[in-house]
Each structure stands twice: as structure tokens, then as C-alpha cells.
Motif scaffolding. Structure first.
Motif, PDB file in Angstrom:
ATOM      1  N   ASP A 338       0.810  -1.216   0.000  1.00 42.14           N
ATOM      2  CA  ASP A 338       0.000   0.000   0.000  1.00 42.14           C
ATOM      3  C   ASP A 338       0.842   1.264   0.000  1.00 42.14           C
ATOM      4  OD1 ASP A 338      -2.356   1.465   0.101  1.00 42.14           O
ATOM      5  OD2 ASP A 338      -2.348   1.562   2.282  1.00 42.14           O
ATOM      6  N   LEU A 353      -5.671  -5.273 -10.781  1.00 37.54           N
ATOM      7  CA  LEU A 353      -7.044  -5.140 -10.303  1.00 37.54           C
ATOM      8  C   LEU A 353      -8.045  -5.203 -11.454  1.00 37.54           C
ATOM      9  CD1 LEU A 353      -6.689  -2.317  -7.618  1.00 37.54           C
ATOM     10  CD2 LEU A 353      -6.904  -4.772  -7.240  1.00 37.54           C
ATOM     11  N   THR A 354      -7.712  -4.554 -12.555  1.00 34.41           N
ATOM     12  CA  THR A 354      -8.604  -4.598 -13.724  1.00 34.41           C
ATOM     13  C   THR A 354      -8.761  -6.016 -14.226  1.00 34.41           C
ATOM     14  OG1 THR A 354      -7.973  -2.356 -14.359  1.00 34.41           O
ATOM     15  CG2 THR A 354      -8.953  -3.741 -16.064  1.00 34.41           C
ATOM     16  N   GLU A 378      -8.342  -1.671  -2.001  1.00 32.46           N
ATOM     17  CA  GLU A 378      -9.071  -2.044  -3.217  1.00 32.46           C
ATOM     18  C   GLU A 378      -8.792  -3.478  -3.657  1.00 32.46           C
ATOM     19  OE1 GLU A 378      -5.771   0.872  -4.643  1.00 32.46           O
ATOM     20  OE2 GLU A 378      -6.878   0.400  -2.827  1.00 32.46           O
ATOM     21  N   ARG A 381     -11.094  -5.896  -0.929  1.00 30.44           N
ATOM     22  CA  ARG A 381     -12.554  -5.835  -0.899  1.00 30.44           C
ATOM     23  C   ARG A 381     -13.185  -6.984  -1.682  1.00 30.44           C
ATOM     24  NH1 ARG A 381     -15.108  -4.666  -5.472  1.00 30.44           N
ATOM     25  NH2 ARG A 381     -14.128  -3.453  -7.144  1.00 30.44           N
ATOM     26  N   ARG A 384     -13.018  -8.672  -5.730  1.00 31.18           N
ATOM     27  CA  ARG A 384     -11.713  -9.106  -6.242  1.00 31.18           C
ATOM     28  C   ARG A 384     -11.542 -10.599  -5.945  1.00 31.18           C
ATOM     29  NH1 ARG A 384     -11.202  -4.536  -9.186  1.00 31.18           N
ATOM     30  NH2 ARG A 384     -10.890  -2.692  -7.881  1.00 31.18           N
TER      31      ARG A 384
END
Length: 491
Positions: A338, A353-354, A378, A381, A384
Motif C-alpha cells: 500500500d 485489479l482490472t 481495493e 474488498r 476481487r
């Protein structure tokens, strides 16, 4: 062929420059030849250029080109001055695109395409256009053979073997269907080689499929970012993860398409170091009955701008080609921390992530982490991953099971009483520490000139200070955090 239709539309629209990035040069040339006949008018002449032969008609034998056009500058001047409508396929021209004279000539050819209807098609494994001509170009993807083409490749390989051997290949229809599926994503030449290898013994059976998958991986996995895990432990050897194993078994039918339910996407495994998160990832592949690929996210980072994202995209595309499979991302927090302060790190995270949200292929992701506080929110959560499991220190029953498995694997006989006593003496030990105690017992017994027994294992256990003692505060804090935020992997 969809690629030919796309290219034909560009040729008909007089797009001056088309880029085709592919390693399958033969298929790219076939696509160009096919598209030339789909433009809706008279088929344009198709010429091919290489630095070794110069310019020659497409399909002409090697050595028949115009050698005075072998120089890239000479051929671009020739094309610029020609008034003949044509499609010019330039093979492996990418090394010359850093020369300013070549760039200017390329731009001269591309300007004013209405005067002479011509198109340059640049074919190579990778083409980076200079900004001066990037806006003039379109890119076309050469798709690998579709299912019908792969079926024809497999049948052709079988017929070739039958012709040479004088008898037909013994074909299992179900194995043939699986072979056709597993050849997806390969080039035509690669698919032909693997199909010939599958029928080499005169039979096409299920026993041929693991070899095909391993060969397919070796063809696709370039760069060391993705590795194929050959050694998968039996699910029965996994101790202390009964809830996780049941969760996976409940979703196997949805993953393999046997039901209409939405397939599972993956799990995030958090836990104490050495408690079997990696073993759980391997067990997931065993439960789902698919190959296991390991993704080293740290290896995608590159010092050049944009390279890290490109490497990750290509790697994830390879995983999709190898689907259905389990993709294991070990210690994900170290690569996607992070507090990453680089733009490249954020772009890699965005790319990952995409893909997690949009991947169409049946790729089940198992990500493992030792410190969830280092992960971006992100990623954690819901959406994912389907679930966040916590792999805790094993209890008495799990420790007994783990000790029994490792002792049996190394030839140490343990009675039920031995197992119960060792489990009681090993409170707070992780699975890795239990295995190491068994290994150390072998060394001790060998040094004593005796056969290894439960007493040797017991001596190693009581002499060891487990991680739960050495780093008691950190382990306790992690367990406390997970107690109300995660699902236990154990019953």
C-alpha cells in the motif's frame, strides 16, 4: 478468420500503416493474403520484404527478391516513388525504427494515401512505432487458430501418422475433444507439433494430455514470471484446512461449467508464516482438478516506463491461454504494498485489479499474504476475491495429521499413541516447523547410528522455539486481527 476481416476493412479504408505483433509469422502472412481478397474490389498485389531478400511477391521462394531493395532505406524509397497499388509486408523492420532517416521515409510513404492506394504492414514479435507515425497506424491482432482449425490440425496429425504407419490412430473421442481445447492459444505451428507428439504412439488417450499441457506451458511461459507447478500434494495431506477444502469442493462444479452457477473467482489466504498457505494453494488446484501456475509479481517490475505493465499483461494473457487453471500469487503484499511510492507500482496494481475484475477465462486466483495491513484496500474488498481465509496455527488434531504425513513420507513409523504425544508436545508449532522437526530427527538418528523413532522427533520438537514464541507479539496481533475479520480455513 476474424483477423483477416479486420485487416481487410483497414485495407479497404486505405489505412497507410498497419502493425501486426505476433510470433507466428506464417499465420500473419496468411492473414494478409486472405484479407487482400476481401477488400470488396480488385485484390491488390501483396509484396513481402525481408532484410535478407529484399522485396518479392508474397509466396515467392527464398532468394527470389530484389536484392537492391534489401536495405530498409532503399525499399522505403522504392515504395514512396512507386505508383502501383499494393500491400507491402515488411518483416522484422523494428530494429530500424530508431533511425531518423528511416522514420522520415516511413512518414513520407504514409502521407497522402489517396494518391496511391497502398498499405504498409509491419510484422514482428514486437513493434514500437516512433511518435511521428504512431497516429497514422492501426494495430491488428492475429488470433490463434479457433476450435474448428484446431480440430483440423489434430485430425491432420492423426491422418499423417496413419499414412506412415499403415493403420489408423486409436482415438478416444473425449481425449480428442480435450486435446483440441488444450491446444487453444498456441500458434498453428505449435499446435501441429504438439498434436503430432500426442499421436506419436498410435493412440490418442487421456494419458497424453498432461504431457501436452506441460509442453504448452514451456512454449508460452517466457521470462520466468510464470512457472508451472508440477508437484501437487494429495488433498488428503493438507491438515487443518477442512473448511477451505469443503468450500472449494462446493464450487468445483461451477468452476468446470457443470452447472449454470457463476464460477468462483478466487480466494485470499492470510496466515501465520509456515502454516501452509502455499500448501493450500497447491491443494486448490488438486480439488479443482486443474494445473497450478505460480505468478511472481515482483519479477514483473522493470526499470523502463510501461514495461512492468506490459510484462504483467502478457503474463496474465498467458494464464488465460492455459485456463482452466489455478493462478497462485505468493506473498502478494510484497509486490503490491500500500505504501508503494512509484508510479510504476500503482500502474501494476491497476493492471492487476482490472484483470481480477474483468478476466473472462476460468482462472481461479489464490493469493497468499503474511501481513494484510500491507495490502491496498481495493485489493482486499469483496469482488476481487470471493473470500478471505485465515490459516491459523494447527490445533492438536491438525498437528497430529501433519506429523503423521511427514513421518510416513520419510519412513518413520508412528503409532497412534506416538502421534498423540507428539501433537501434545508441539503446541504452537506451525506446519513448516513440524516438518522440519521430522527432518532433523532423521539427521539425529543417522548420527546416532539408529533408526529414526518418535523419540527423535519428540527431542527435536522440545528443543525448538517456534515462531509463535520467538515473535509472540506479532503472531498474537495477527491472530487477534483475523479473529473477527476473516473466515477460518480450519473447522
Amino acid at each position: 478468420m476474424q483477423s483477416a476481416q479486420d485487416l481487410a476493412a483497414l485495407l479497404a479504408g486505405r489505412v497507410p500503416l498497419v502493425v501486426v505483433e505476433t510470433r507466428d509469422e506464417g499465420r500473419a502472412l496468411a492473414v494478409v493474403a486472405d484479407s487482400a481478397h476481401r477488400t470488396g474490389g480488385p485484390a491488390p498485389v501483396v509484396l513481402r520484404w525481408t532484410v535478407t531478400d529484399g522485396l518479392a511477391p508474397l509466396g515467392a521462394p527464398p532468394g527470389s527478391g530484389q536484392h537492391f531493395t534489401a536495405d530498409v532505406g532503399a525499399v522505403l524509397k522504392h515504395i514512396r516513388d512507386s505508383t502501383m497499388p499494393a500491400v507491402y509486408v515488411l518483416l522484422d523492420v523494428h530494429p530500424f525504427l530508431t533511425d531518423p532517416v528511416t522514420v522520415r521515409l516511413l512518414k513520407d510513404v504514409c502521407l497522402n494515401p489517396a494518391r496511391v492506394p497502398r498499405t504498409l504492414v509491419l510484422v514482428s514479435h514486437r513493434v514500437e512505432l516512433p511518435p511521428e507515425v504512431e497516429h497514422l497506424a492501426a494495430r491488428v491482432e492475429v488470433l490463434p487458430p479457433d476450435r474448428a482449425e484446431r480440430e483440423a490440425i489434430v485430425d491432420r496429425a492423426a491422418h499423417e501418422w496413419a499414412r506412415s504407419a499403415g493403420r489408423p490412430v486409436d482415438v478416444d473421442p473425449h481425449a480428442r475433444a480435450l486435446l483440441v481445447q488444450n491446444l487453444g492459444g498456441l500458434s498453428a505451428g505449435e499446435a501441429e507439433r504438439l498434436a503430432r507428439g500426442a499421436v506419436l504412439d498410435g493412440a490418442l488417450a487421456h494419458s497424453d494430455l498432461p504431457t501436452v499441457m506441460q509442453a504448452k506451458y514451456e512454449l508460452l511461459a517466457r521470462g520466468g514470471v510464470l512457472t508451472y507447478e508440477y508437484d501437487l500434494p494429495p488433498v488428503e495431506d493438507v491438515g487443518g484446512m477442512g473448511r477451505l477444502v469443503r468450500w472449494l469442493r462446493m464450487r468445483r462444479a461451477a468452476f468446470d461449467g457443470s452447472t449454470a452457477l457463476e464460477p468462483p473467482r478466487g480466494v485470499l489466504l492470510l496466515g501465520v508464516q509456515g502454516c501452509g498457505k502455499s500448501m493450500a494453494a497447491k491443494a486448490a488446484a488438486g480439488v479443482l482438478g486443474v494445473p497450478l501456475l505460480r505468478l511472481d509479481l515482483a519479477a514483473v517490475h522493470n526499470k523502463y516506463v510501461g514495461e512492468s505493465e506490459r510484462i504483467l499483461r502478457e503474463t496474465l494473457a498467458t494464464a488465460e491461454v492455459l485456463a482452466p487453471c489455478v493462478l497462485w500469487v505468493d506473498e502478494v503484499e510484497k509486490a503490491l504494498a500500500d505504501d508503494a511510492d512509484s508510479g510504476a507500482g500503482r500502474r501494476v496494481l491497476g493492471t492487476f485489479l482490472t484483470w481480477l475484475a474483468e478476466r473472462p477465462a476460468p482462472v481461479f486466483v489464490v493469493a497468499t499474504a503474511n501481513d494484510v495491513s500491507g495490502l491496498p484496500p481495493e485489493l482486499v474488498r469483496k469482488g476481487r476475491f470471493d473470500e478471505l481465509f485465515f490459516v491459523d496455527l494447527p490445533d492438536d488434531d491438525a498437528r497430529g495429521h501433519i506429523l503423521r504425513v511427514h513421518a510416513a513420507r520419510r519412513g518413520i513409523a508412528l503409532t497412534d499413541a506416538d502421534v498423540a504425544g507428539l501433537a501434545a508436545a508441539s503446541a504452537g508449532h506451525s506446519g513448516a516447523e513440524l516438518e522440519q522437526a521430522v527432518v532433523s530427527a532423521l539427521y539425529t538418528a543417522h548420527a546416532d547410528g539408529a533408526a529414526p523413532t518418535a523419540a527423535h522427533v519428540w527431542s527435536e520438537l522440545v528443543a525448538t522455539r517456534p515462531l509463535s514464541v520467538v515473535m509472540a507479539e506479532r503472531v498474537a496481533a495477527l491472530r487477534a486481527w483475523a479473529s473477527t475479520r476473516t473466515v477460518p480455513a480450519a473447522d
